[in-house]
Write an enzyme that holds these catalytic residues in place. Structure first.
Site, PDB file in Angstrom:
ATOM      1  CB  SER A  23     -12.796  62.865  26.928  1.00  0.00           C
ATOM      2  OG  SER A  23     -12.929  61.935  25.797  1.00  0.00           O
ATOM      3  NE  ARG A  99     -17.572  49.045  24.624  1.00  0.00           N
ATOM      4  CZ  ARG A  99     -17.751  50.414  24.520  1.00  0.00           C
ATOM      5  NH1 ARG A  99     -18.636  50.933  24.477  1.00  0.00           N
ATOM      6  NH2 ARG A  99     -16.427  50.956  24.633  1.00  0.00           N
ATOM      7  CB  SER A 146      -6.874  54.555  28.531  1.00  0.00           C
ATOM      8  OG  SER A 146      -7.833  55.052  27.812  1.00  0.00           O
ATOM      9  CG  ASP A 289     -11.833  57.874  20.182  1.00  0.00           C
ATOM     10  OD1 ASP A 289     -12.126  56.673  19.993  1.00  0.00           O
ATOM     11  OD2 ASP A 289     -11.921  58.552  21.172  1.00  0.00           O
TER      12      ASP A 289
END
Length: 387
Positions: A23, A99, A146, A289
């Site tokens: 990330s 998606r 997000s 997550d």
């Protein structure tokens, strides 16, 4: 191919060099590409997602395919949009085409970006025509992803008038938006966040060397191992005690599931305690997550809880809520645990062999998406793994 995973002693003692945070790595790659001066990134993630993003940013090709890498797709959608005078086709895997990308595309169109859907409306692949844009004030639904918000924020300093972003609805995974803003601040960007409005004026990123910390999301699987073991001493290297990663909250969550954790000499040490007192409810709106590790652990301890804030999980690599429910039903049977091309499915189910004996895990290579050394590291912890 399947892996057979078991643990003969149920005692887990090991020292693990955790993978670096993908990330953080992915955000740094975008920041470096937007910065006028390049800079070094030490301990960059070697995950598939980060490699795909790095290759895409270095590519001279018109057609870019990022396979299953959702973050990379979202970040590239905005980054490519401001590459003036260039045209791109941004594509992904079959799952990526399922998606939704509508909210991000609509926001970019509001800014004057030219984007077309090439197949199904509101879904990848995209045709993107790069242009120089003014920026200004736009709104975006915070209940969807997000990553859409982070993607817009990263390019904001490069827009002529900056960006005033109004977030509508309850923001999911807020910790990841904060991670983005804090990293931008590390590279000289001033921002404000008042109520539901984030403001970033036109500025320039300032180059600096950066060392990527290890991944707290990867650490959750070791907290899971600790909770399900009979005894353990697991030393995790590379984590920051004061981390910008939201998943560092796993320390608090797993303390109630039998895991003591303490930082010593820069390492995080996990040991087993007998205090099992889980919460009746878990709100994972900011840290979705963690869901798979936590749900699998609770099931293995024969405990249940109500989960809220997990609505985004249906649009991940798979529908993670349904996938976990399906595979938990297979435990105590000789059936194969399917992973649905989802790295976190493989990594959250393997530790359950501490409670349920040998498990077969399908498509074990899927872990390369975020934690390429996962199976090797499990072996260090005494797990037996064979094909």
């Amino acid at each position: 191919m399947n892996y057979r995973v078991s643990h003969p002693t149920k005692v887990v003692n090991c020292e693990i060099d955790l993978p670096s945070s993908k990330s953080i790595s992915n955000r740094l790659l975008i920041i470096r590409s937007l910065c006028k001066e390049s800079f070094g990134i030490k301990n960059l993630s070697d995950s598939d997602d980060t490699i795909l993003l790095k290759n895409a940013l270095n590519s001279k090709e018109k057609i870019i395919n990022v396979s299953h890498a959702g973050t990379s797709f979202r970040f590239l959608t905005t980054f490519l949009s401001i590459q003036k005078g260039k045209e791109f086709i941004l594509n992904g895997s079959d799952r990526m085409k399922q998606r939704p990308i509508k909210q991000l595309v609509n926001s970019l169109k509001e800014l004057g970006i030219k984007i077309e859907y090439l197949e199904k409306e509101d879904f990848p692949p995209l045709k993107i025509i790069g242009t120089e844009i003014d920026g200004g004030e736009i709104g975006i639904d915070g209940t969807i992803s997000s990553q859409f918000i982070s993607s817009l924020l990263l390019i904001a300093p490069n827009l002529r008038n900056g960006l005033i972003l109004k977030i509508k609805g309850e923001l999911v995974s807020k910790s990841y938006v904060l991670m983005t803003l804090k990293l931008m601040g590390e590279f000289g960007i001033y921002w404000t966040w008042n109520n539901d409005v984030i403001t970033i004026l036109k500025q320039e990123y300032v180059a600096k060397k950066y060392i990527v910390e290890s991944d707290w999301s990867a650490a959750t699987f070791w907290f899971q191992c600790a909770s399900l073991s009979e005894k353990c001493k697991i030393i995790l290297r590379g984590l920051n005690e004061e981390s910008i990663q939201g998943d560092s909250t796993c320390k608090k969550i797993f303390k109630d599931l039998g895991v003591d954790s303490v930082f010593k000499n820069g390492n995080l040490i996990l040991t087993k305690n007998k205090n099992i007192s889980p919460s009746a409810t878990y709100n994972l709106l900011q840290t979705p997550d963690i869901y798979q590790s936590l749900k699998c652990t609770l099931f293995s301890l024969k405990m249940d809880a109500e989960f809220t804030g997990i609505q985004t999980l249906k649009n991940k690599e798979t529908d993670r809520i349904t996938a976990v429910e399906n595979e938990l039903l297979k435990l105590n049977t000789p059936k194969i645990i399917e992973t649905y091309n989802d790295h976190r499915m493989a990594m959250s189910f393997a530790p359950l062999s501490l409670k349920f004996g040998e498990l077969q895990i399908s498509n074990p290579a899927v872990i390369s998406k975020s934690y390429p050394n996962y199976w090797k590291d499990l072996k260090k912890g005494g797990f037996k793994i064979s094909s």
